[in-house]
Design an enzyme around this catalytic site. Structure first.
Site, short mmCIF file in Angstrom:
data_model
loop_
_atom_site.label_atom_id
_atom_site.label_comp_id
_atom_site.label_asym_id
_atom_site.label_seq_id
_atom_site.Cartn_x
_atom_site.Cartn_y
_atom_site.Cartn_z
CB CYS A 177 62.57 52.63 63.41
SG CYS A 177 62.65 52.78 65.20
CG HIS B 22 63.27 56.41 61.58
ND1 HIS B 22 62.09 56.67 62.24
CD2 HIS B 22 64.09 55.83 62.49
CE1 HIS B 22 62.20 56.26 63.49
NE2 HIS B 22 63.40 55.74 63.67
CG ASN C 151 62.71 56.87 67.12
OD1 ASN C 151 61.76 56.59 66.39
ND2 ASN C 151 63.80 56.12 67.18
N1 ACO Z 1 71.26 62.06 79.96
C1 ACO Z 1 72.51 62.25 80.45
N2 ACO Z 1 73.50 61.37 80.28
C2 ACO Z 1 73.22 60.24 79.61
C3 ACO Z 1 71.94 59.98 79.08
C4 ACO Z 1 70.95 60.93 79.29
N3 ACO Z 1 69.68 60.78 78.82
N4 ACO Z 1 71.98 58.78 78.45
C5 ACO Z 1 73.23 58.31 78.57
N5 ACO Z 1 73.98 59.19 79.27
C6 ACO Z 1 75.38 59.08 79.64
C7 ACO Z 1 75.86 57.64 79.68
O1 ACO Z 1 75.51 57.02 80.89
C8 ACO Z 1 77.33 57.83 79.50
O2 ACO Z 1 77.87 58.18 80.74
P1 ACO Z 1 79.30 57.60 81.18
O3 ACO Z 1 80.28 58.14 80.17
O4 ACO Z 1 79.47 58.17 82.55
O5 ACO Z 1 79.17 56.12 81.15
C9 ACO Z 1 77.44 59.05 78.58
O6 ACO Z 1 76.17 59.71 78.65
C10 ACO Z 1 77.72 58.68 77.15
O7 ACO Z 1 76.83 57.62 76.76
P2 ACO Z 1 76.79 57.06 75.31
O8 ACO Z 1 75.75 55.99 75.22
O9 ACO Z 1 78.17 56.71 74.88
O10 ACO Z 1 76.31 58.36 74.54
P3 ACO Z 1 76.24 58.62 73.02
O11 ACO Z 1 77.00 59.82 72.66
O12 ACO Z 1 76.47 57.37 72.21
O13 ACO Z 1 74.71 59.00 72.83
C11 ACO Z 1 72.66 58.02 72.06
C12 ACO Z 1 73.69 58.09 73.18
C13 ACO Z 1 72.01 59.39 71.93
C14 ACO Z 1 71.60 56.99 72.41
C15 ACO Z 1 73.39 57.65 70.76
O14 ACO Z 1 74.17 56.51 70.93
C16 ACO Z 1 72.43 57.43 69.65
O15 ACO Z 1 71.82 58.34 69.16
N6 ACO Z 1 72.30 56.17 69.17
C17 ACO Z 1 71.36 55.85 68.16
C18 ACO Z 1 70.24 55.27 68.86
C19 ACO Z 1 68.92 55.66 68.28
O16 ACO Z 1 68.70 56.71 67.72
N7 ACO Z 1 68.01 54.76 68.48
C20 ACO Z 1 66.71 54.95 68.08
C21 ACO Z 1 66.15 53.68 67.69
S1 ACO Z 1 66.93 53.02 66.31
C22 ACO Z 1 66.47 53.91 65.11
O17 ACO Z 1 65.38 54.40 65.12
C23 ACO Z 1 67.43 54.06 64.05
#
Ligand code: ACO
Length: 325
Positions: A115, A252, A282
């Site tokens: 990224c 980004h 993304n």
């Molecule tokens: N739809 C519904 N529920 C979901 C989904 C989905 N698409 N994905 C995960 N969940 C659920 C999980 O299973 C979990 O359920 P549980 O509590 O029963 O186990 C719950 O939602 C919470 O999951 P978390 O992973 O803790 O959710 P979080 O609030 O951290 O959000 C996310 C997840 C959006 C991926 C977040 O961590 C994030 O934005 N991280 C940054 C990652 C990113 O942006 N990466 C891009 C590449 S890196 C970059 O470009 C910088």
């Protein structure tokens, strides 16, 4: 005393026609529009058609950037394509872009910093232009992440999209003042201790397969804001600019919460944030040039504006770059 700077002559973008909404995704995996919007700000993403490759997206974006710059394609002697989703293991997607544009001179190569690829690519092209060995560069971010997603994994497949963006840079002698146009500074970082936080579980040398994207989303989130803020602060220190001097913050586009968190930590006025994550999701290395092209097309970014770019991604890699448009 004059100084050679890499000045942006033009920019362009390309998005595949097919749009996949959050509701479309909710029909195939256990997710909802509400969950995706609340956690990420993403509402839709574009997906490349069968037979539409990263190079095709790159050629279209580069063609738009060349038209915007108003230059002869043959005058471009350096092409850097930032991508993690090349057409083939080799040759570089950059030579397919070069061929597609009918350019036969100069050098073309790919750069892989996930990224952060566009920021790394701009900094690399800037360094090469400043040697005066090259005169005009195309820096392209082009991705088809749809090809490396596990479409059954709701924790990753909702986050990414396909697209490409490009800028044309030219080495120009500038007066050497704070009013200079062009790239003013860049800060690049990597830390391989985090390489398994966000990776693809395949490759030519390991599994002999393409593999799928895997991510510890919370871990990425936890590190993102601090890493981004560090390099941005260093870029300010290096140039003597401060947060109030910038006209536009073009981060980004991974997640609206990361963008807002970084802006808040740095004290950036929300009105200065360029965000396209709702429409594009993304698109990895393509996200910054796609956002730049959007903000140019709607008249926000103007000549003379001070623009701050930053990115963070797999590796981890991260970087910031300040330029005057
Ligand atoms: N739809 C519904 N529920 C979901 C989904 C989905 N698409 N994905 C995960 N969940 C659920 C999980 O299973 C979990 O359920 P549980 O509590 O029963 O186990 C719950 O939602 C919470 O999951 P978390 O992973 O803790 O959710 P979080 O609030 O951290 O959000 C996310 C997840 C959006 C991926 C977040 O961590 C994030 O934005 N991280 C940054 C990652 C990113 O942006 N990466 C891009 C590449 S890196 C970059 O470009 C910088």
């Amino acid at each position: 005393m004059s100084i050679l700077r890499s000045v942006v002559l033009g920019c362009g973008a390309y998005l595949p026609k097919r749009i996949l909404s959050n509701d479309d995704l909710a029909r195939t995996v256990d997710t909802s529009d509400e969950w995706i919007v609340q956690r990420t700000g993403i509402r839709q993403r574009h997906v490349a058609a069968p037979g539409e490759f990263t190079s095709h997206l790159g050629i279209a974006a580069a063609g738009a950037a060349i038209a915007d710059a108003g230059v002869d394609p043959q005058s471009i002697d350096l092409i850097v394509v930032a991508t993690s989703t090349p057409d083939n293991t080799f040759p570089a997607t950059a030579v397919s872009v070069q061929d597609g544009l009918g350019i036969t001179g100069g050098a073309a190569f790919d750069l892989q910093a996930v990224c952060s690829g566009f920021v790394f690519g701009l900094a690399t092209a800037d360094g090469l232009l400043r040697t005066r060995e090259f005169k005009r560069a195309l820096v392209i971010g082009a991705e088809t992440f749809s090809r490396i997603l596990d479409w059954t994994d709701r924790t990753t497949c909702v986050l990414f999209g396909d697209g490409a963006g490009a800028v044309v840079l030219e080495g120009q002698d500038q007066p050497g003042t704070t009013e200079d146009r062009g790239v003013l500074t860049s800060r690049l970082r990597s830390d391989g201790r985090y390489k398994m936080k966000l990776y693809v579980d395949g490759g030519p040398s390991s599994t002999g397969t393409v593999g799928h994207l895997r991510m510890e989303g919370r871990e990425v989130f936890r590190h993102a804001v601090a890493m981004i803020s560090d390099v941005v602060t260093e870029a300010f220190r290096e140039t003597g600019y401060c947060v109030d001097d910038i006209d536009w913050f073009v981060p980004h586009q991974a997640n609206q919460r990361i963008i807002d968190g970084s802006a808040r930590k740095l004290g950036i006025d929300p009105k200065k944030i360029v965000s396209t994550v709702d429409r594009h999701a993304n698109t990895s290395a393509a996200s910054i040039p796609l956002a730049l092209a959007a903000a140019r097309a709607d008249g926000r970014i103007k000549h003379g504006d001070l623009v701050l770019l930053e990115a963070m991604g797999g590796g981890f890699t991260w970087g910031a770059l300040l330029l005057r448009w």
